[in-house]
Design a protein around this motif. Structure first.
Motif, PDB file in Angstrom:
ATOM      1  N   LEU A  37       0.825  -1.199   0.000  1.00 50.96           N
ATOM      2  CA  LEU A  37       0.000   0.000   0.000  1.00 50.96           C
ATOM      3  C   LEU A  37       0.863   1.254   0.000  1.00 50.96           C
ATOM      4  CD1 LEU A  37      -3.000   0.831   0.190  1.00 50.96           C
ATOM      5  CD2 LEU A  37      -2.726   0.835   2.655  1.00 50.96           C
ATOM      6  N   ASP A  38       1.909   1.261   0.796  1.00 52.44           N
ATOM      7  CA  ASP A  38       2.802   2.412   0.860  1.00 52.44           C
ATOM      8  C   ASP A  38       3.547   2.624  -0.454  1.00 52.44           C
ATOM      9  OD1 ASP A  38       3.968   4.589   2.311  1.00 52.44           O
ATOM     10  OD2 ASP A  38       5.808   3.397   2.452  1.00 52.44           O
ATOM     11  N   GLU A  59     -13.599   1.422   9.376  1.00 57.30           N
ATOM     12  CA  GLU A  59     -12.436   1.333  10.248  1.00 57.30           C
ATOM     13  C   GLU A  59     -11.213   0.832   9.478  1.00 57.30           C
ATOM     14  OE1 GLU A  59     -15.403  -0.061  11.214  1.00 57.30           O
ATOM     15  OE2 GLU A  59     -15.970   1.474  12.674  1.00 57.30           O
ATOM     16  N   GLN A  60     -11.431  -0.132   8.566  1.00 54.21           N
ATOM     17  CA  GLN A  60     -10.322  -0.629   7.744  1.00 54.21           C
ATOM     18  C   GLN A  60      -9.759   0.487   6.874  1.00 54.21           C
ATOM     19  OE1 GLN A  60     -11.815  -3.818   5.371  1.00 54.21           O
ATOM     20  NE2 GLN A  60     -11.647  -5.335   7.005  1.00 54.21           N
ATOM     21  N   ALA A  65      -5.452   4.376   5.786  1.00 53.61           N
ATOM     22  CA  ALA A  65      -5.033   5.744   5.464  1.00 53.61           C
ATOM     23  C   ALA A  65      -4.051   6.281   6.492  1.00 53.61           C
ATOM     24  CB  ALA A  65      -6.254   6.650   5.372  1.00 53.61           C
ATOM     25  N   THR A  66      -4.316   6.045   7.761  1.00 52.25           N
ATOM     26  CA  THR A  66      -3.398   6.554   8.781  1.00 52.25           C
ATOM     27  C   THR A  66      -2.081   5.788   8.788  1.00 52.25           C
ATOM     28  OG1 THR A  66      -4.437   5.153  10.448  1.00 52.25           O
ATOM     29  CG2 THR A  66      -5.212   7.426  10.295  1.00 52.25           C
ATOM     30  N   ALA A  67      -2.106   4.509   8.422  1.00 55.23           N
ATOM     31  CA  ALA A  67      -0.878   3.714   8.415  1.00 55.23           C
ATOM     32  C   ALA A  67       0.109   4.200   7.368  1.00 55.23           C
ATOM     33  CB  ALA A  67      -1.203   2.243   8.177  1.00 55.23           C
ATOM     34  N   VAL A  68      -0.380   4.717   6.248  1.00 55.05           N
ATOM     35  CA  VAL A  68       0.513   5.183   5.178  1.00 55.05           C
ATOM     36  C   VAL A  68       0.535   6.708   5.074  1.00 55.05           C
ATOM     37  CG1 VAL A  68       0.349   3.068   3.834  1.00 55.05           C
ATOM     38  CG2 VAL A  68      -1.274   4.904   3.414  1.00 55.05           C
ATOM     39  N   LEU A  82      -7.675   6.528  -1.610  1.00 54.65           N
ATOM     40  CA  LEU A  82      -6.671   7.151  -0.753  1.00 54.65           C
ATOM     41  C   LEU A  82      -5.793   8.083  -1.578  1.00 54.65           C
ATOM     42  CD1 LEU A  82      -5.442   4.057   1.291  1.00 54.65           C
ATOM     43  CD2 LEU A  82      -7.230   5.676   1.890  1.00 54.65           C
ATOM     44  N   PHE A  83      -5.356   9.172  -0.945  1.00 61.20           N
ATOM     45  CA  PHE A  83      -4.524  10.163  -1.622  1.00 61.20           C
ATOM     46  C   PHE A  83      -3.417  10.620  -0.686  1.00 61.20           C
ATOM     47  CE2 PHE A  83      -3.639  14.709  -2.504  1.00 61.20           C
ATOM     48  CZ  PHE A  83      -3.114  14.575  -3.774  1.00 61.20           C
TER      49      PHE A  83
END
Length: 96
Positions: A37-38, A59-60, A65-68, A82-83
Motif C-alpha cells: 500500500l505504501d 475502520e479498515q 489511510a493513517t498507516a501510510v 486514498l490520496f
C-alpha cells in the motif's frame, strides 16, 4: 493535510476511472499489505483499495489511510480511495 470538499470532489473525479490497486484479504492489514500500500501510493499518489467483506469497512479504510499517512478521499461500498501528495513533483494540482 486536510482536504476540503472541492478537493475531495476533484480527487473523486480523477479516481473514477482507476482500478483497485491493492486488495485486502481475510488477514486485513498485514505487514506485507501495508508495504504494498505504501509503495503503491508513493508511486501513484491516488489509489483505490478493495476492502474485504465485513462490517468494519470504514475502520479498515481509516486505519489503512493513517498507516501510510494518506487522506481517505471517499469510501463507497468496498472501495476506498486514498490520496497522498508528493512533496516535490505532484501530478495533481488541487483546487483551493
Amino acid at each position: 493535510m486536510s482536504l476540503n470538499s472541492h478537493q475531495r470532489q476533484f480527487l473523486k473525479a480523477q479516481a473514477h476511472s482507476l482500478k483497485p490497486v491493492v486488495l485486502l484479504g481475510n488477514d486485513g492489514l498485514s505487514e506485507n499489505v501495508l508495504k504494498e500500500l505504501d509503495s503503491s501510493i508513493e508511486h501513484h499518489e491516488l489509489i483505490k483499495v478493495r476492502l474485504n467483506a465485513g462490517d468494519t469497512r470504514k475502520e479498515q479504510a481509516t486505519e489503512a489511510a493513517t498507516a501510510v499517512h494518506a487522506e481517505l478521499v471517499s469510501l463507497c461500498g468496498r472501495i476506498a480511495v486514498l490520496f497522498r501528495q508528493r512533496k516535490d513533483d505532484s501530478r495533481f494540482i488541487l483546487p483551493r
